[in-house]
Write a protein that holds these residues in place. Structure first.
Motif, PDB file in Angstrom:
ATOM      1  N   MET A 120      21.638  23.850 -40.117  1.00  0.00           N
ATOM      2  CA  MET A 120      20.845  23.930 -40.034  1.00  0.00           C
ATOM      3  C   MET A 120      21.375  23.461 -42.315  1.00  0.00           C
ATOM      4  O   MET A 120      21.498  24.097 -42.134  1.00  0.00           O
ATOM      5  CB  MET A 120      19.891  25.006 -39.733  1.00  0.00           C
ATOM      6  CG  MET A 120      18.536  24.343 -40.115  1.00  0.00           C
ATOM      7  SD  MET A 120      17.153  25.629 -40.434  1.00  0.00           S
ATOM      8  CE  MET A 120      17.064  24.881 -38.286  1.00  0.00           C
TER       9      MET A 120
ATOM     10  N   GLU B 205      16.484  21.093 -44.081  1.00  0.00           N
ATOM     11  CA  GLU B 205      15.662  21.467 -42.602  1.00  0.00           C
ATOM     12  C   GLU B 205      14.937  22.469 -42.149  1.00  0.00           C
ATOM     13  O   GLU B 205      14.109  22.933 -41.968  1.00  0.00           O
ATOM     14  CB  GLU B 205      16.899  21.215 -41.158  1.00  0.00           C
ATOM     15  CG  GLU B 205      17.449  20.062 -41.257  1.00  0.00           C
ATOM     16  CD  GLU B 205      18.906  19.792 -40.937  1.00  0.00           C
ATOM     17  OE1 GLU B 205      19.043  18.395 -40.119  1.00  0.00           O
ATOM     18  OE2 GLU B 205      19.649  20.732 -40.343  1.00  0.00           O
ATOM     19  N   LEU B 206      15.582  23.688 -42.767  1.00  0.00           N
ATOM     20  CA  LEU B 206      14.663  25.402 -43.005  1.00  0.00           C
ATOM     21  C   LEU B 206      13.477  25.079 -43.504  1.00  0.00           C
ATOM     22  O   LEU B 206      12.153  25.285 -42.893  1.00  0.00           O
ATOM     23  CB  LEU B 206      15.824  25.753 -43.804  1.00  0.00           C
ATOM     24  CG  LEU B 206      15.601  27.650 -43.452  1.00  0.00           C
ATOM     25  CD1 LEU B 206      15.728  28.315 -42.294  1.00  0.00           C
ATOM     26  CD2 LEU B 206      16.404  28.172 -44.472  1.00  0.00           C
TER      27      LEU B 206
ATOM     28  N   ASP C 243      10.972  23.201 -41.905  1.00  0.00           N
ATOM     29  CA  ASP C 243      10.279  23.609 -40.452  1.00  0.00           C
ATOM     30  C   ASP C 243       9.850  24.907 -41.259  1.00  0.00           C
ATOM     31  O   ASP C 243       8.680  24.990 -40.929  1.00  0.00           O
ATOM     32  CB  ASP C 243      12.061  24.082 -40.174  1.00  0.00           C
ATOM     33  CG  ASP C 243      11.527  25.621 -38.659  1.00  0.00           C
ATOM     34  OD1 ASP C 243      10.547  24.617 -37.574  1.00  0.00           O
ATOM     35  OD2 ASP C 243      10.998  26.677 -38.373  1.00  0.00           O
TER      36      ASP C 243
ATOM     37  N   SER D  14       6.516  22.655 -41.685  1.00  0.00           N
ATOM     38  CA  SER D  14       5.930  22.339 -39.680  1.00  0.00           C
ATOM     39  C   SER D  14       4.750  23.000 -39.362  1.00  0.00           C
ATOM     40  O   SER D  14       3.833  23.178 -38.937  1.00  0.00           O
ATOM     41  CB  SER D  14       6.715  22.113 -39.565  1.00  0.00           C
ATOM     42  OG  SER D  14       7.361  20.811 -40.170  1.00  0.00           O
ATOM     43  N   ARG D  15       5.667  24.993 -39.510  1.00  0.00           N
ATOM     44  CA  ARG D  15       4.519  26.246 -39.174  1.00  0.00           C
ATOM     45  C   ARG D  15       3.484  26.128 -39.427  1.00  0.00           C
ATOM     46  O   ARG D  15       2.449  26.131 -38.678  1.00  0.00           O
ATOM     47  CB  ARG D  15       5.798  27.094 -38.948  1.00  0.00           C
ATOM     48  CG  ARG D  15       6.878  27.358 -38.326  1.00  0.00           C
ATOM     49  CD  ARG D  15       7.995  28.405 -38.522  1.00  0.00           C
ATOM     50  NE  ARG D  15       8.999  27.794 -37.536  1.00  0.00           N
ATOM     51  CZ  ARG D  15       9.505  28.952 -37.082  1.00  0.00           C
ATOM     52  NH1 ARG D  15       9.181  29.462 -36.676  1.00  0.00           N
ATOM     53  NH2 ARG D  15      10.063  28.550 -36.476  1.00  0.00           N
TER      54      ARG D  15
END
Length: 166
Positions: free
Chosen positions: A1, A5-6, A9, A12-13
């Motif tokens: 990853m 991207e981390l 993420d 996005s949470r």
């Protein structure tokens, strides 16, 4: 990853929590404060969105979504365009009364801009100084983690207030 991207993420949470919290709530509930000096769901979601918008625009060198996409006018709050809610008085908190569609609309616009910015973040770029007003100066990596932490805490507070009111 990849780092980008981390980070996406994590953001996005937060977006999922924002949607879950405001879903099904009317304007009155969103503006309800569980105590005389407490923050409403409306203020908490608006504030976390303003912080993300303000801090990442500054770090990324772009104009805030709040002004660039006309959200200041669309939200219609009696606050200055640059106001993020930092150190708001109880009276100022009470001014932030927004609908679920306004809160989610603004948050999603900021999230989309955040995602575009995060796609450009590289491991090497995390050490770039983005704020010299602090000692030590703030790096991009520290700023990104700080924003995630602040937004996650406020989203959790909003979820807690929703639970209190239900």
């Amino acid at each position: 990853m990849k780092t980008s991207e981390l980070l996406l993420d994590a953001h996005s949470r937060i977006q999922e929590i924002v949607h879950d919290v405001v879903e099904g709530l009317d304007d009155k509930t969103l503006a309800t404060r569980p105590g005389d000096r407490a923050n409403s769901i409306s203020w908490l979601i608006w504030h976390l969105t303003r912080v993300q918008d303000d801090h990442l625009a500054d770090a990324g060198g772009y104009e805030q979504v709040h002004t660039a996409e006309g959200w200041h006018e669309r939200l219609g709050l009696p606050l200055e365009a640059g106001d993020t809610g930092y150190a708001h008085s109880s009276d100022q908190v009470a001014l932030v009364q927004l609908s679920a569609s306004q809160l989610v609309g603004y948050y999603d616009a900021v999230h989309a801009r955040t995602a575009s910015f995060l796609e450009t973040v590289t491991d090497d770029g995390l050490d770039r100084i983005v704020d010299k007003r602090w000692n030590p100066p703030v790096t991009l990596g520290v700023r990104l983690v700080s924003v995630i932490d602040d937004c996650a805490q406020h989203a959790g507070q909003a979820a807690y207030v929703k639970g209190l009111l239900s």
